[in-house]
Structures are given as C-alpha cells and as structure tokens.
Design a protein around this motif. Structure first.
Motif, mmCIF file in Angstrom:
data_model
loop_
_atom_site.group_PDB
_atom_site.id
_atom_site.type_symbol
_atom_site.label_atom_id
_atom_site.label_comp_id
_atom_site.label_asym_id
_atom_site.label_seq_id
_atom_site.Cartn_x
_atom_site.Cartn_y
_atom_site.Cartn_z
ATOM 1 N N GLU A 55 0.836 -1.257 -0.152
ATOM 2 C CA GLU A 55 0.058 -0.187 -0.093
ATOM 3 C C GLU A 55 0.812 1.272 0.120
ATOM 4 O O GLU A 55 0.570 2.094 -0.877
ATOM 5 C CB GLU A 55 -0.767 0.049 1.167
ATOM 6 C CG GLU A 55 -1.889 -0.921 0.924
ATOM 7 C CD GLU A 55 -2.907 -0.754 -0.010
ATOM 8 O OE1 GLU A 55 -3.244 0.477 -0.419
ATOM 9 O OE2 GLU A 55 -3.513 -1.697 -0.677
ATOM 10 N N ARG A 73 2.614 1.480 -3.327
ATOM 11 C CA ARG A 73 1.698 2.120 -4.257
ATOM 12 C C ARG A 73 1.345 3.549 -4.472
ATOM 13 O O ARG A 73 1.167 4.071 -5.551
ATOM 14 C CB ARG A 73 0.142 1.115 -4.098
ATOM 15 C CG ARG A 73 -0.744 1.338 -5.281
ATOM 16 C CD ARG A 73 -2.098 0.518 -4.848
ATOM 17 N NE ARG A 73 -1.730 -0.772 -4.872
ATOM 18 C CZ ARG A 73 -2.145 -1.911 -4.242
ATOM 19 N NH1 ARG A 73 -2.693 -1.665 -3.218
ATOM 20 N NH2 ARG A 73 -1.845 -3.212 -4.362
ATOM 21 N N HIS A 74 1.087 3.895 -2.879
ATOM 22 C CA HIS A 74 0.653 5.350 -2.945
ATOM 23 C C HIS A 74 1.951 6.244 -3.390
ATOM 24 O O HIS A 74 1.797 7.125 -3.967
ATOM 25 C CB HIS A 74 0.574 5.842 -1.532
ATOM 26 C CG HIS A 74 0.326 6.911 -1.130
ATOM 27 N ND1 HIS A 74 -0.879 7.643 -1.422
ATOM 28 C CD2 HIS A 74 0.964 7.904 -0.448
ATOM 29 C CE1 HIS A 74 -0.621 9.158 -1.102
ATOM 30 N NE2 HIS A 74 0.300 9.148 -0.492
ATOM 31 N N ARG A 115 2.230 6.398 -7.002
ATOM 32 C CA ARG A 115 1.074 6.666 -7.891
ATOM 33 C C ARG A 115 1.243 7.396 -9.088
ATOM 34 O O ARG A 115 0.393 7.325 -10.135
ATOM 35 C CB ARG A 115 -0.059 7.189 -6.788
ATOM 36 C CG ARG A 115 0.274 8.392 -6.400
ATOM 37 C CD ARG A 115 -0.616 9.028 -5.148
ATOM 38 N NE ARG A 115 -0.141 10.266 -5.031
ATOM 39 C CZ ARG A 115 0.601 10.391 -3.794
ATOM 40 N NH1 ARG A 115 1.521 9.710 -3.704
ATOM 41 N NH2 ARG A 115 0.818 11.738 -3.573
ATOM 42 N N ASP A 116 2.003 8.428 -9.036
ATOM 43 C CA ASP A 116 2.131 9.484 -10.118
ATOM 44 C C ASP A 116 2.784 8.657 -11.452
ATOM 45 O O ASP A 116 2.986 9.250 -12.569
ATOM 46 C CB ASP A 116 2.940 10.486 -9.756
ATOM 47 C CG ASP A 116 2.020 11.463 -8.855
ATOM 48 O OD1 ASP A 116 0.757 11.113 -8.887
ATOM 49 O OD2 ASP A 116 2.513 12.131 -8.175
ATOM 50 N N SER A 136 2.086 5.439 -12.504
ATOM 51 C CA SER A 136 1.432 4.347 -13.034
ATOM 52 C C SER A 136 2.165 2.895 -12.977
ATOM 53 O O SER A 136 2.248 2.460 -14.189
ATOM 54 C CB SER A 136 0.769 4.783 -14.406
ATOM 55 O OG SER A 136 0.299 6.093 -14.582
#
Length: 110
Positions: free
Chosen positions: A9, A12-13, A16-17, A19
């Motif tokens: 998590e 992933r965060h 995030r920009d 992809s």
C-alpha cells in the motif's frame, strides 16, 4: 494487515504518479514502471530494490540494508539490495525509493 500488505500500500501510494504495474515475483509484489521493475515488496515486509551497481557499497552502508538473496543463499548481484522493514518506517521508504527511481530513470527506455 500483514507487513507485506502494508508495504504494498505504501509503495503503491508513493509511485501513484508513475502508473506502476504490480506483478507477483521475487517472493512478493514487484512494481514495474515503464515495463521495468523498480522495487518489490517481499513477503516478510522487506523491500527489494534494483539499483545502480556502482552505488551498492554506499547504499549497503546504510542501516537496514543488505545484499539481496534469491532463496536462502544465492546472491542476486550488485544491482540488487534488500532493506529490512524497520528501515522503511516513516520517511525511510521515500529515502530508499529514491536510488531505485534514479537508476530506473538513468536506464531510459532501453
């Protein structure tokens, strides 16, 4: 939530920009950016990083870092390091993502 799920998590965060695509490999969840692996969240909550081999000695001197192993005793080589969960707490994750992302950027679209 397991240590691995928590790390997934957080990575992933953080990515995030960019992809990222998540792929199960290396005993965890690998994060691919532009088709190339940057990091992987391993089952035990450690982070596997793909780094510039010339930076390995400097990065391995940091607390929590060790040479990455495939299985119990097979070194993955100078371009791979593993970071223990405690070193990823707080802003630690960002400080470890930085060299992996830098190496990724230097590789271009080869």
């Amino acid at each position: 939530m397991t240590a691995q799920q928590s790390l997934v998590e957080r990575v992933r965060h953080a990515l995030r920009d960019r992809s990222p695509r998540e792929v199960p490999m290396f005993g965890g969840v690998s994060f691919m950016v532009e088709g190339r692996m940057v990091v992987a969240a391993r089952r035990e909550g450690a982070l596997l990083l793909r780094i510039n081999p010339s930076a390995a000695a400097e990065l391995l001197a940091r607390p929590g870092a060790r040479p990455a192993l495939m299985g119990a005793d097979r070194p993955m080589g100078d371009g791979w390091i593993s970071v223990e969960p405690a070193a990823l707490e707080g802003t630690g994750l960002d400080s470890w993502l930085a060299p992996a992302l830098s190496f990724h950027a230097a590789q271009g679209t080869k």
